[in-house]
Design a protein around this motif. Structure first.
Motif, PDB file in Angstrom:
ATOM      1  N   HIS A  18      -3.759   0.530  -6.349  1.00 22.92           N
ATOM      2  CA  HIS A  18      -2.894   1.436  -7.116  1.00 22.92           C
ATOM      3  C   HIS A  18      -2.572   0.825  -8.470  1.00 22.92           C
ATOM      4  O   HIS A  18      -2.803  -0.356  -8.712  1.00 22.92           O
ATOM      5  N   HIS A  38       0.123   0.245 -11.847  1.00 24.71           N
ATOM      6  CA  HIS A  38       1.463   0.200 -12.439  1.00 24.71           C
ATOM      7  C   HIS A  38       1.319   0.267 -13.953  1.00 24.71           C
ATOM      8  O   HIS A  38       0.397  -0.312 -14.532  1.00 24.71           O
ATOM      9  N   GLU A  97       3.233  -5.459 -14.065  1.00 17.43           N
ATOM     10  CA  GLU A  97       4.405  -6.023 -13.391  1.00 17.43           C
ATOM     11  C   GLU A  97       4.483  -7.517 -13.670  1.00 17.43           C
ATOM     12  O   GLU A  97       5.536  -8.025 -14.055  1.00 17.43           O
ATOM     13  N   HIS A 111      -3.251  -3.230  -8.439  1.00 10.51           N
ATOM     14  CA  HIS A 111      -2.999  -4.034  -7.240  1.00 10.51           C
ATOM     15  C   HIS A 111      -3.937  -3.609  -6.124  1.00 10.51           C
ATOM     16  O   HIS A 111      -3.945  -2.439  -5.723  1.00 10.51           O
ATOM     17  N   THR A 124       6.260  -5.320  -4.327  1.00 11.31           N
ATOM     18  CA  THR A 124       7.064  -5.078  -5.539  1.00 11.31           C
ATOM     19  C   THR A 124       7.785  -3.742  -5.493  1.00 11.31           C
ATOM     20  O   THR A 124       8.316  -3.288  -6.503  1.00 11.31           O
TER      21      THR A 124
HETATM   22 ZN    ZN Z   1       1.774  -2.627  -6.795  1.00 13.64          ZN
END
Ligand code: ZN
Length: 274
Positions: A133, A135, A139, A152, A222
């Protein structure tokens, strides 16, 4: 149905209360357990406002920082990385795989049809790819600097250990492998319209920077419930996507990233490229 349940259980973005425990059995014989189940109802969460990261501790205790917390993401300080043995290098065994694209309500995610088709090995343990996925922005930060996005790849062993490959994403050349997924991203996050089967297989390894060393450390999910005990392997070399591809991602989620968390007494190791 079973794989769908496992997918729901494994979704890092799921805010659903999870009381069902199932296992995925496949032709390889591997059985990948679900993420530790939550036995109480977890409230809804978001990336802003009163349900944002500052208040995630109210719905999941592990999200609250405290002495001994081992939360993710972190700021990776390049000059402070410690040398690691080559045994920690993650060997990636990803290949062309049929995925579905999912809008989880918190992120854009790709879930393999076969949850033991792709795997990585590290320190003698095999972890199977459960989903990847995005972000926006990143992050993890490098020396305090954010990247445009972060991918990730969530991998899980048969005894429930989680290893996540983190890939920093910068603007540059387009990633052709991303087009199939981006062209079929569900705009709705409401089931069942939030899932689209992709017709062309994707080889997830094309998203990994070749020849890149990594930073490895012990951290957490996260997103709530912020479960700790997650092995992180963040590649130090970014990949690139085009500005139009980033705009496509941003049209779904423009700020779905948790702020960096205190390192406390954790060590971050520099792992050589595979
Ligand atoms: Zn993630």
């Amino acid at each position: 149905m079973i794989s769908r349940l496992v997918r729901d259980l494994l979704s890092l973005g799921s805010a659903m209360a999870i009381v069902v425990v199932v296992a995925a059995c496949t032709s390889t014989g591997a059985v990948v357990p679900p993420t530790p189940s939550q036995t109480s109802t977890m409230g809804t969460w978001s990336y802003e406002g009163s349900a944002g990261p500052d208040n995630w501790g109210e719905i999941a205790a592990a999200c609250r920082d405290g002495e001994g917390s081992r939360e993710s993401p972190i700021d990776i300080q390049l000059a402070k990385l410690l040398p690691a043995t080559s045994a920690k290098t993650v060997m990636v065994n990803y290949g062309p795989t049929v995925f579905s694209a999912e809008n989880t309500g918190h992120a854009v995610e790709a879930v393999p049809e076969n949850l033991t088709a792709d795997s990585v090995t590290a320190d003698g343990t095999t972890y199977y790819l459960q989903q990847f996925h995005f972000h926006v922005s990143s992050e993890h930060t490098l020396d305090g600097s954010y990247s445009a996005a972060e991918l990730h790849f969530v991998n899980k062993s048969v005894d429930g250990k989680v290893l996540v490959l983190g890939v920093l994403v910068q603007l540059g050349d387009a990633s052709s492998a991303l087009d199939e997924m981006l062209s079929k991203l569900p705009s709705s996050s409401a089931s069942p319209d939030n899932v689209t089967a992709l017709t062309k297989p994707i080889d997830p390894s094309v998203f990994l920077p070749s020849g890149s060393p990594s930073a490895q450390y012990e951290g957490s999910l996260t997103t709530p419930p912020c479960t700790e005990g997650v092995r992180w392997n963040v590649y130090l070399t970014p990949i690139t996507i085009s500005s139009s591809q980033l705009a496509e991602l941003t049209s779904r989620y423009s700020a779905n990233h948790r702020p960096t968390q205190p390192l406390h007494d954790r060590l971050v190791e520099r792992v050589p490229a595979a």
